[in-house]
Structures are given as C-alpha cells and as structure tokens.
Write an enzyme that holds these catalytic residues in place. Structure first.
Site, mmCIF file in Angstrom:
data_model
loop_
_atom_site.group_PDB
_atom_site.id
_atom_site.type_symbol
_atom_site.label_atom_id
_atom_site.label_comp_id
_atom_site.label_asym_id
_atom_site.label_seq_id
_atom_site.Cartn_x
_atom_site.Cartn_y
_atom_site.Cartn_z
ATOM 1 N N LYS A 1 0.485 -18.255 -11.039
ATOM 2 C CA LYS A 1 1.154 -17.780 -9.819
ATOM 3 C C LYS A 1 0.627 -18.542 -8.607
ATOM 4 C CE LYS A 1 2.724 -13.696 -7.443
ATOM 5 N NZ LYS A 1 2.503 -12.303 -7.109
ATOM 6 N N ASN B 1 2.907 -20.630 -6.101
ATOM 7 C CA ASN B 1 2.907 -20.322 -4.668
ATOM 8 C C ASN B 1 2.453 -21.517 -3.836
ATOM 9 O OD1 ASN B 1 3.854 -17.722 -4.893
ATOM 10 N ND2 ASN B 1 1.840 -16.787 -4.977
ATOM 11 N N GLY C 1 0.838 -1.204 0.000
ATOM 12 C CA GLY C 1 0.000 0.000 0.000
ATOM 13 C C GLY C 1 0.869 1.248 0.000
HETATM 14 N N1 LIG Z 1 5.040 -7.238 -0.012
HETATM 15 C C1 LIG Z 1 5.337 -7.785 -1.176
HETATM 16 O O1 LIG Z 1 6.517 -7.816 -1.583
HETATM 17 C C2 LIG Z 1 4.263 -8.364 -2.063
HETATM 18 C C3 LIG Z 1 4.611 -8.763 -3.370
HETATM 19 C C4 LIG Z 1 3.615 -9.265 -4.215
HETATM 20 C C5 LIG Z 1 2.303 -9.369 -3.755
HETATM 21 N N2 LIG Z 1 2.013 -8.979 -2.487
HETATM 22 C C6 LIG Z 1 0.611 -9.129 -2.042
HETATM 23 O O2 LIG Z 1 0.082 -7.838 -1.727
HETATM 24 C C7 LIG Z 1 -0.852 -7.945 -0.634
HETATM 25 C C8 LIG Z 1 -0.421 -6.979 0.481
HETATM 26 O O3 LIG Z 1 0.857 -7.402 0.944
HETATM 27 P P1 LIG Z 1 1.744 -6.540 1.946
HETATM 28 O O4 LIG Z 1 3.072 -7.204 2.012
HETATM 29 O O5 LIG Z 1 1.670 -5.092 1.606
HETATM 30 O O6 LIG Z 1 0.955 -6.804 3.324
HETATM 31 P P2 LIG Z 1 1.057 -6.000 4.698
HETATM 32 O O7 LIG Z 1 2.373 -5.304 4.779
HETATM 33 O O8 LIG Z 1 0.650 -6.931 5.769
HETATM 34 O O9 LIG Z 1 -0.066 -4.877 4.529
HETATM 35 C C9 LIG Z 1 -1.427 -5.106 4.604
HETATM 36 C C10 LIG Z 1 -2.037 -3.906 5.267
HETATM 37 O O10 LIG Z 1 -3.459 -3.978 5.184
HETATM 38 C C11 LIG Z 1 -3.954 -3.446 6.397
HETATM 39 N N3 LIG Z 1 -5.368 -3.785 6.604
HETATM 40 C C12 LIG Z 1 -5.921 -4.994 6.897
HETATM 41 N N4 LIG Z 1 -7.255 -4.863 7.045
HETATM 42 C C13 LIG Z 1 -7.554 -3.559 6.858
HETATM 43 C C14 LIG Z 1 -8.759 -2.808 6.884
HETATM 44 N N5 LIG Z 1 -9.936 -3.374 7.183
HETATM 45 N N6 LIG Z 1 -8.715 -1.471 6.625
HETATM 46 C C15 LIG Z 1 -7.531 -0.882 6.357
HETATM 47 N N7 LIG Z 1 -6.337 -1.540 6.323
HETATM 48 C C16 LIG Z 1 -6.350 -2.869 6.558
HETATM 49 C C17 LIG Z 1 -3.032 -4.017 7.444
HETATM 50 O O11 LIG Z 1 -3.189 -3.337 8.651
HETATM 51 P P3 LIG Z 1 -2.741 -4.033 10.033
HETATM 52 O O12 LIG Z 1 -1.277 -3.735 10.132
HETATM 53 O O13 LIG Z 1 -3.601 -3.329 11.021
HETATM 54 O O14 LIG Z 1 -3.025 -5.505 9.922
HETATM 55 C C18 LIG Z 1 -1.673 -3.792 6.760
HETATM 56 O O15 LIG Z 1 -1.205 -2.483 7.004
HETATM 57 C C19 LIG Z 1 -0.827 -9.434 -0.199
HETATM 58 O O16 LIG Z 1 -1.885 -10.129 -0.776
HETATM 59 C C20 LIG Z 1 0.496 -9.939 -0.748
HETATM 60 O O17 LIG Z 1 0.485 -11.329 -1.029
HETATM 61 C C21 LIG Z 1 2.945 -8.488 -1.627
#
Ligand SMILES: NC(=O)c1ccc[n+]([C@@H]2O[C@H](COP(=O)([O-])OP(=O)(O)OC[C@H]3O[C@@H](n4cnc5c(N)ncnc54)[C@H](OP(=O)(O)O)[C@@H]3O)[C@@H](O)[C@H]2O)c1
Length: 340
Positions: A207, A211, A23
């Site tokens: 994917k 995974n 995000g």
């Molecule tokens: N990071 C990577 O490198 C990567 C690469 C490819 C794909 N992805 C995919 O992208 C997605 C996000 O990954 P990420 O690594 O960014 O995850 P992350 O760091 O865990 O971020 C998810 C965020 O969503 C928030 N959230 C959850 N419920 C919410 C709600 N109701 N309202 C507002 N915010 C909310 C969480 O808040 P809390 O902290 O309060 O839980 C957290 O800040 C996943 O599906 C992942 O598989 C990630």
C-alpha cells in the site's frame, strides 16, 4: 465459590484517539457491536485533542451507516488538560500518521501495561515506530480500503465500503495468532469486513508503494486519480516513480519485492478513477499531508541503505513547495477577511 465471589466480567472499553472521519466511523461501529457472550455493548470513549473540540462535541456521533446518532463520552488529550477518569485497556488510534506519536505520548500514562494499541494510519513508518516504542506484542496494525469523510465535525459519511486487514509486525507465532484472533473477536469484524493477515507488513509495504506512486503526483498535477494515466507528463513520471520504487523495495532487506508495481498502480487508478487522493484533499484544505510518511519515508529508507532515489526526492520537494503554497494562500484569505 458463592455467586458473589464470581469475578465480574469487565465490559470492553475502547478509547478512540482522534475523532476525524475514521475515528468517528470506527467509534460508531464499535459502540454498536454486540459482544459475543456478553449482554452489553462495548463502551466507547472519544479522545479529542483540544478543549475547543470538546466544547463543540454534541455528545453523540452521526454516521451515515447508522440509523440513529450514537451517544458516547469524550475527553481531551492535548496539553495538560487530560481528564480521563480511568485507565485505557484498548486504544484505537485514528489520527493522521504525523500526529500519532505525539497523540500517543499524550495518553501514555493512562495505558495499562497490556493495553492493546490498534493503528489505522497510512504508511509503515509510524507502525514501526510505535511497535518499537510501545512493544510490538501489544501493537496491531490495520490496512483498510474503507473510505470516510466528515460532513461536519462528528458527522461521518461512510463513503466507500471496503475491507480491513489486521495483523502485527511481530514474527508469526502461535502467540501472535492468538492475540490477533482475540482482538478480531472484539472488533466490529462484520460491519467493517475485518480479516486477519498473517503478513500485514507485506500488505502495508504494497500500500505504501502504491500511495507513493499516486498521491503526490495527483497534487503536482492537481488532478483526480484516473487522470494520471491520461496526462502524458504525469504518466511519464508515474512510470519512472514505479520503476524507482520497485528498485528500492528490491534493495531494502525488510521489504517485499513488487515486480509489477506499474500494473498494480494502473489497476488502482482505473478502479478509483474519479477519486481525489487523500493527499490532494489535504492540500486543497491547506492541511498537513502525510507525505513524510509516504515518499518522505521511502527517501529516508533509501538514505539509510545508501540507495539513490532521485525521482522520489524530486516529487517530495515539489510536494513541499505546493503544500506550503496552499497554506500561505489559505492564510492570505484569512488575513483578507474583514473583521466583524
Ligand atoms: N478517511 C479515509 O477514508 C481513510 C481511509 C484509509 C485510511 N485512512 C487513514 O486513517 C488515518 C486517519 O484519517 P482520517 O481521514 O480520519 O483523518 P482526519 O479526519 O484528519 O482525523 C484525524 C483526527 O485526529 C485528531 N488528532 C490529531 N492529533 C490528536 C491528538 N493529539 N489527540 C486527539 N486527537 C488528535 C485530529 O484532530 P484535529 O482536527 O484537531 O487535527 C482529527 O480529528 C490517516 O492515517 C489516513 O491515512 C483514512
């Protein structure tokens, strides 16, 4: 028509739901994206889950990809504390797969009828559910190989440059092609190397398959990706998993056939040999994993189609035990801390 009668062009406004690693990365890229033919930059607002997160928000995001912190407003979505001043025309959903539907439900009343919903999640389950629930024509799916992690809250490291594919689960048509082009024009296409994929479903299936072969096994063997090829027991299960996943995809009508899954998985493991899978990272941090949207989803689909999937089931069961053990251990550590 006089000059004053001219419709005032509405600035593009992205709401980014979930300010984790992805995000924050996308919010910064969107905010810095100069819009074609428009003088200003896109406006971006963050939607955070909790009031506590809002209170700790410094008013800007730091990104390793940006020279300066990027200032943007934030609001909360959790419980009854939604405090949005307006409606949402463009929603970018960057929550984990299992949080996506509850998060969307939390903001549903703010979505305009033609609001674009862009999904970034791993897997395919949530993309299908959201498309069904919110209307497939306004839902867009991304598949990205960019990597990001948070050094601290609202401080993101763009760890791996990759590519991003964009598409819809609707049948291909001129309309969907036009919708995808229109969206691409307002996304940071250059910065995040975004391209349209006419068959995003097939990409998401591939994917998902990869995974499902890799992620849970790295938890079971508590190892980096590349080690799955070197640890004999891991390699053996990997081979059996690939075989079973290929057979499942072959039998599920909507899925594409992937004959050489083991070869593809091997290639991914060699390229990402030192990586720690996102699922293992989640377990090590005692966080919920996306396993229900990976092997869990495959098992659900297998059950729906009357197919056997013993290897995936066994892996899923082991994952659940390890996930819950990690959470118990973390809770134990918290309980042992002296009160200050
Ligand atoms: N990071 C990577 O490198 C990567 C690469 C490819 C794909 N992805 C995919 O992208 C997605 C996000 O990954 P990420 O690594 O960014 O995850 P992350 O760091 O865990 O971020 C998810 C965020 O969503 C928030 N959230 C959850 N419920 C919410 C709600 N109701 N309202 C507002 N915010 C909310 C969480 O808040 P809390 O902290 O309060 O839980 C957290 O800040 C996943 O599906 C992942 O598989 C990630």
């Amino acid at each position: 028509m006089t000059l004053t009668d001219k419709p005032i062009p509405q600035p593009l406004h992205w709401h980014v739901l979930g300010a984790g690693a992805m995000g924050c990365l996308w919010a910064c890229a969107m905010a810095m994206q100069a819009r074609d033919g428009a003088s200003g930059r896109a406006q971006v607002s963050l939607l955070l889950r909790h009031q506590a997160a809002l209170l700790s928000y410094p008013g800007h995001i730091k990104s390793s990809a940006m020279a300066q912190p990027v200032v943007m407003p934030a609001h909360t979505t959790g419980g009854n504390v939604v405090d949005l001043p307006g409606q949402i025309d463009n929603l970018f959903v960057a929550t984990k797969a299992q949080d996506t539907l509850p998060a969307l439900t939390g903001v549903a009343k703010y979505l305009t009828t033609d609001c674009r919903i862009v999904l970034l999640q791993n897997g395919l389950k949530v993309q299908r559910e959201v498309s069904q629930q919110f209307g497939a024509e306004r839902v867009f799916c991304l598949s990205t190989s960019h990597g990001a992690w948070l050094r601290a809250p609202f401080d993101v490291v763009h760890a791996g440059n990759g590519e991003t594919w964009l598409g819809q689960l609707t049948p291909a048509s001129d309309d969907s092609a036009a919708r995808q082009q229109a969206l691409l024009a307002v996304l940071p296409a250059q910065q995040l190397n975004i391209r349209i994929d006419d068959d995003i479903a097939a990409r998401l299936w591939r994917k998902l398959a990869i995974n499902c072969a890799i992620n849970a096994l790295t938890v079971i063997h508590d190892c980096r990706n590349g080690e799955l090829l070197r640890i004999p027991a891991a390699r053996q299960t990997l081979t059996r998993l690939c075989h079973e996943i290929s057979a499942l995809l072959q039998a599920i009508p909507a899925a594409p056939a992937i004959d050489d899954l083991f070869t593809q998985v091997q290639q991914v493991l060699m390229v990402t040999t030192d990586n720690i899978s996102s699922t293992l990272q989640d377990v090590r941090r005692a966080r919920d994993t996306e396993i229900d949207h990976l092997n869990g989803y495959l098992c659900e689909l297998a059950a729906q189609h009357g197919l056997a999937c013993p290897v995936n089931k066994a892996v899923l069961q082991q994952m659940r035990v390890l996930e819950s053990r990690a959470k118990q251990a973390a809770q134990h550590t918290i309980n042992q801390r002296p009160l200050t």
